[in-house]
Write an enzyme that holds these catalytic residues in place. Structure first.
Site, PDB file in Angstrom:
ATOM      1  N   THR A 138      -7.932   6.906  -2.017  1.00 14.49           N
ATOM      2  CA  THR A 138      -9.399   6.081  -2.579  1.00 14.49           C
ATOM      3  C   THR A 138     -10.645   6.950  -2.374  1.00 14.49           C
ATOM      4  O   THR A 138     -12.056   7.701  -2.393  1.00 14.49           O
ATOM      5  CB  THR A 138      -9.870   4.705  -1.178  1.00 14.49           C
ATOM      6  N   LYS A 145       0.832  14.441   0.906  1.00  8.95           N
ATOM      7  CA  LYS A 145      -0.454  14.626   0.844  1.00  8.95           C
ATOM      8  C   LYS A 145      -0.292  15.677   0.425  1.00  8.95           C
ATOM      9  O   LYS A 145      -1.020  17.004   0.078  1.00  8.95           O
ATOM     10  CB  LYS A 145      -0.829  14.227   1.511  1.00  8.95           C
ATOM     11  N   HIS A 181       0.571  -1.010   0.437  1.00 10.63           N
ATOM     12  CA  HIS A 181       0.402   0.324  -0.276  1.00 10.63           C
ATOM     13  C   HIS A 181       0.611   1.406   0.105  1.00 10.63           C
ATOM     14  O   HIS A 181       0.174   2.637   0.006  1.00 10.63           O
ATOM     15  CB  HIS A 181      -1.075   0.169   1.416  1.00 10.63           C
ATOM     16  N   LYS A 199      -7.683  14.281   5.162  1.00 14.52           N
ATOM     17  CA  LYS A 199      -7.169  13.462   5.222  1.00 14.52           C
ATOM     18  C   LYS A 199      -6.222  12.750   6.435  1.00 14.52           C
ATOM     19  O   LYS A 199      -6.508  14.085   6.510  1.00 14.52           O
ATOM     20  CB  LYS A 199      -6.420  12.875   3.924  1.00 14.52           C
ATOM     21  N   ARG A 200      -5.315  11.714   6.396  1.00 11.09           N
ATOM     22  CA  ARG A 200      -4.583  12.292   7.056  1.00 11.09           C
ATOM     23  C   ARG A 200      -3.515  13.409   7.133  1.00 11.09           C
ATOM     24  O   ARG A 200      -3.224  13.798   5.999  1.00 11.09           O
ATOM     25  CB  ARG A 200      -3.824  11.294   7.388  1.00 11.09           C
ATOM     26  N   LYS A 254     -14.504   9.095  -3.871  1.00 12.38           N
ATOM     27  CA  LYS A 254     -15.703   8.960  -3.283  1.00 12.38           C
ATOM     28  C   LYS A 254     -16.524  10.536  -3.440  1.00 12.38           C
ATOM     29  O   LYS A 254     -17.532  10.518  -3.567  1.00 12.38           O
ATOM     30  CB  LYS A 254     -15.644   9.350  -1.544  1.00 12.38           C
TER      31      LYS A 254
HETATM   32  C1  6GP Z   1      -2.483   3.727   2.034  1.00 14.32           C
HETATM   33  C2  6GP Z   1      -2.400   4.628   0.518  1.00 14.32           C
HETATM   34  O1  6GP Z   1      -1.513   5.983   1.202  1.00 14.32           O
HETATM   35  C3  6GP Z   1      -2.832   5.204  -0.040  1.00 14.32           C
HETATM   36  O2  6GP Z   1      -2.815   6.049  -1.163  1.00 14.32           O
HETATM   37  C4  6GP Z   1      -4.393   4.246  -0.603  1.00 14.32           C
HETATM   38  O3  6GP Z   1      -5.326   4.467  -1.083  1.00 14.32           O
HETATM   39  C5  6GP Z   1      -4.582   3.169   0.856  1.00 14.32           C
HETATM   40  O4  6GP Z   1      -3.354   2.849   1.604  1.00 14.32           O
HETATM   41  C6  6GP Z   1      -5.082   2.116   0.554  1.00 14.32           C
HETATM   42  O5  6GP Z   1      -5.094   1.088  -0.265  1.00 14.32           O
HETATM   43  N1  6GP Z   1      -1.271   3.203   2.554  1.00 14.32           N
HETATM   44  C7  6GP Z   1      -1.971   3.019   4.268  1.00 14.32           C
HETATM   45  O6  6GP Z   1      -2.458   3.759   4.720  1.00 14.32           O
HETATM   46  C8  6GP Z   1      -0.812   2.529   4.887  1.00 14.32           C
HETATM   47  O7  6GP Z   1      -0.893   2.641   5.909  1.00 14.32           O
HETATM   48  C9  6GP Z   1       1.336   1.110   5.171  1.00 14.32           C
HETATM   49  O8  6GP Z   1       0.065   1.853   4.246  1.00 14.32           O
END
Ligand code: 6GP
Length: 829
Positions: free
Chosen positions: A675, A570, A371, A564-565, A679
């Site tokens: 994601t 970001k 991810h 978002k975080r 939305k």
């Molecule tokens: C997140 C990514 O930052 C995000 O771009 C992606 O949409 C989401 O995963 C789902 O795939 N990654 C994390 O939150 C994370 O902690 C280790 O990855």
């Protein structure tokens, strides 16, 4: 089970669940009066919420039982989704909508003296996750159930989820989130427990055939207790299970000797130590901090889940080689990677299989999803810690690595570099176990979460593994979101309007049906209603802002949202610098000129990891800018800056439908997918974004004329970074004016933001804020201009929604099922 002659009695009394208003009311009153021990004289909204939830939970659980029974009888392959995070949000509204009884409940609750909206608001979010990764897992559960896949989620039952964020004097303050006071959605399974071992040592012996057998002995035992949450599918009776493990001292652990001797404190200490394992969710998003307790959490959860999975498999009495035909396990990032080692241990040490046979089973069973490519998020554990906590597992990891490197050596003789680069053990000081490498070697498929991201992992962080395993092992599954929660539940009026223009609610099961909306695009009445719904959603958010922050915002202004975080990659700092630029420009205008400007509300929200100092400074700056701008009489409605406290899933459900423009502006190549971008578009908002993650595929689907793209491309990022460090780095003149304003104290104590400015101006600008600033500002100007033409803007929104069918998590889950898990849905007669 009950013998045949007595089953009649059971069948006669089988719980049916309510189907109409009367039946619903009866259940609610029964729960208020018996389960909650209250009455009509002291039933408040909280109690009404609990009783309503219990009424629905009872319904779900009967379907849950039937679903499990069906799956066991069919004896088909099951999917197990292992994730340390499940960011579920609220359950009641989702349950009512998925079983199709929300209107029944609305009528019943009304007759009992409450409003359904108020009841829904009583629920505490189940916030067992940080951000994208955890919410994706929750969307996947919804799709798995809705598509009738036999699937279970496995996670940890944290006593404290992600902290609650308060903003005090412009700063983030963290407050613990104790969410388990009363949770009607979980079923404690005190009979489903697993003893989990830690520490100790390994003894070797020879069996009768002279084979060496390893015994992991001693150490301490902690007990895992299962808690189940039913996951209802949409418009199907399928109800899957999310099993969360809670830790407690094993019954042998409580030291009665100490207790009887009056040493209460230390006898209780053991118990508390055990309970600590599942006590808190680590609050880091995209960051690995390598804490011992975290590794304990990982092993605890993985070992309990595998024990459960293996126990279920063994009941089928099949041969071990059939394990991968019955079981697919997906690793949600590297957090559950120890499952690879644990299954190998079970098969070799406990079940007595030969290493190679066991390893074949293991690698055919697991799939691994990556991810992130951010280096600070790639998990590594010190060898010494692993040795201490899990001595047998470390031996197995060494053996896995040995056999793997031998195979690499065969393929690339005399290439020492490749051996060093792909070794699961990093030869650093101290030595580390590289969890991503272990996950790759232990899985049959590795996937990224958007096309660009999947390309990047194959060409950068994992490129040597592509050389070794070939490209077939690597694949892409672009993320998706569930349209049930993110359209039907969050935006009911839009969902109804779409239903009226397509084939009813079919789009909620097949999101590609949205394309029928394009046929209505020239229908003026339809566009008017579309715009009215957006406006009503904005009014709702306006009221919330007034109530919580006491700021008046104009609902007709352009709502520009970034929630978002908070993370430097970001680039909320780019956004707030842009807001400051806008403020300075407005201040410099004559009153006449100002009157011509488009009013805008810049809305921010999101949590910073408690230890992430720079992210907290970004929050502070945004709040300070808001404090100045929002009360500046020259500015009035033209610009408002809002920081929404404690952004979470249920707030997203209110914020997302109210956005005109949302920001997804990460440095190219850093956001794996994103994601929330999906939305926002699905709810009729446009995007300003970089060519990163899923933005690229969204653009391809909806058309580049319907999205505001800007900034550096990912292939140019490395060169620019290099130039910043080794060449001359000049900062854009407009951005320098922003910095000057900050440093002259316009937004509070300049020293507070010195490091943030210096990161861009003096320290190499790793996230390329200065490179992208001008194109960001120019693109925002384009947004202003286009927003003035409301008719064309609404057309763009409708066209975009019509083309978003691809981004359903249903499509995504079907791709996993076919390409990675090899499982099929279970037909329901
Ligand atoms: C997140 C990514 O930052 C995000 O771009 C992606 O949409 C989401 O995963 C789902 O795939 N990654 C994390 O939150 C994370 O902690 C280790 O990855």
């Amino acid at each position: 089970s009950i013998p045949e002659p007595q089953r009649e009695a059971w069948k006669k009394h089988q719980v049916q669940g309510f189907t109409d208003k009367d039946g619903f009311e009866k259940e609610v009153v029964r729960h208020v009066e018996t389960t909650l021990a209250r009455s009509l004289f002291n039933c408040d909204e909280g109690a009404a919420y609990s009783a309503t939830s219990l009424a629905f939970r009872d319904r779900l659980i009967t379907e849950w039982n039937k679903t499990q029974q069906r799956q066991t009888t069919a004896d088909t392959k099951r999917v197990y989704y292992l994730s340390l995070e499940f960011l579920m949000g609220r359950a009641l509204d989702n349950a009512m909508l998925n079983v199709g009884l929300k209107d029944v409940a609305r009528g019943g609750i009304d007759e009992l003296g409450f409003r359904i909206e108020d009841i829904i608001e009583q629920e505490h979010d189940a916030a067992l996750g940080n951000g994208g990764l955890g919410r994706l897992a929750a969307c996947f559960l919804d799709s798995l159930a809705s598509l009738n896949y036999p699937a279970w989620g496995y996670g940890l039952r944290y006593r404290y989820g992600i902290f609650k964020q308060e903003i005090i004097n412009g700063y983030q303050v963290e407050v613990p989130d104790y969410w388990l006071d009363f949770n009607p959605w979980e079923f404690p399974r005190h009979d489903v427990t697993v003893d989990i071992q830690f520490y100790g040592n390994v003894r070797k012996s020879q069996d009768d055939n002279g084979k060496t057998v390893c015994h992991w002995e001693g150490g301490e035992i902690v007990t895992a207790v299962a808690y189940d949450m039913p996951i209802p599918g949409y418009a199907t009776p399928s109800t899957n299970n999310l099993r969360l493990w809670s830790s407690k001292a094993s019954s042998g652990e409580f030291d009665f000797q100490k207790f009887n001797n009056g040493d209460y404190e230390s006898s209780v200490a053991d118990q508390q130590r055990a309970e600590t394992i599942s006590a808190v969710l680590y609050p880091n998003d995209n960051l690995d901090r390598g804490k011992e307790l975290r590794l304990k959490q990982q092993y605890f959860w993985v070992a309990a889940s595998l024990y459960d999975i293996v126990r279920r498999f063994k009941k089928s009495k099949r041969a071990w080689r059939e394990f991968p035909d019955q079981v697919a396990i997906q690793l949600n990032d590297t957090h559950p990677t120890l499952a690879v080692v644990e299954l190998q241990r079970i098969l070799v040490d406990i079940e007595g299989l030969e290493w190679d046979e066991a390893w074949n089973i293991v690698t055919s069973t697991f799939g691994y999803t990556n991810h992130t490519v951010l280096p600070e998020a790639l998990e590594k554990w010190p060898v010494g810690l692993m040795q201490h906590l899990l001595p047998r597992h470390l031996q197995i990891i060494y053996d896995i690595n040995l056999f793997f490197l031998q195979s690499v050596e065969k393929k690339f003789p005399n290439d020492r570099d490749i051996l060093t680069s792909v070794s699961i053990i990093e030869e650093s000081q101290p030595k580390m176990v590289r969890m991503a490498y272990l996950a790759i070697v232990g899985s049959h498929k590795v996937n990224g979460v958007a096309e660009l991201h999947s390309d990047l992992i194959q060409t950068t962080i994992f490129k040597d593994f592509v050389k070794i395993f070939g490209t077939d092992k690597f694949t892409n599954v672009t993320n998706g979101i569930t349209p049930r929660r993110w359209l039907h539940q969050a935006n009911p009026r839009l969902s109804e309007l779409i239903a009226s223009k397509t084939s009813g609610h079919e789009f909620l099961k097949d999101l590609t049906q949205l394309n029928k909306l394009e046929l209505s695009i020239d229908d003026a009445a339809f566009r008017k209603e579309w715009a009215e719904i957006k406006y009503a959603n904005k009014v709702r958010l306006t009221k919330y802002i007034k109530k919580t922050l006491d700021v008046n915002v104009n609902p007709a202004a352009l709502f520009d949202v970034q929630v978002k975080r908070i993370h430097e990659y970001k680039r909320q700092q780019l956004n707030i610098f842009g807001v400051i630029h806008r403020y300075l420009a407005l201040k410099a205008m004559s009153p006449e000129e100002r009157k011509k400007q488009l009013p805008r509300v810049s809305i921010f929200g999101g949590k910073a990891a408690p230890g992430y100092w720079m992210a907290k400074q970004i929050i502070h700056l945004i709040n300070n800018v808001g404090a100045v701008v929002n009360k500046d009489p020259d500015i009035g409605d033209l610009l408002k800056v809002i920081y929404l406290e404690d952004y979470n899933v249920s707030k997203a459900e209110m914020i997302v439908p109210a956005s005109d423009l949302s920001e997804h502006i990460s440095t190219a190549g850093t956001e794996a997918s994103g994601t929330s971008n999906m939305k926002f578009v699905l709810n009729g908002g446009l995007i300003i974004g970089t060519c990163d993650g899923a933005n690229i595929e969204i653009t391809r689907e909806i058309g580049q004329e319907n999205i505001f793209l800007f900034g550096t491309l990912s292939e140019d990022v490395e060169d620019l970074r290099h130039a910043h460090t080794y060449g001359s780095h000049t900062v854009d003149a407009d951005l320098n004016k922003v910095f000057d304003a900050i440093q002259s104290g316009t937004f509070g104590e300049p020293n507070d933001f010195g490091a943030m400015v210096a990161a861009v101006r003096d320290h190499g600008d790793y996230y390329l804020v200065s490179d992208d600033f001008q194109s960001y500002i120019d693109t925002q100007k384009m947004v202003d201009n286009e927003y003035r033409n409301q008719d064309e803007w609404v057309r763009k929104c409708i066209r975009s929604v019509a083309r978003m069918g691809f981004f359903s998590s249903d499509r995504c889950i079907n791709e996993y099922a076919e390409g990675i898990w090899n499982v099929e849905p279970l037909a329901i007669k």
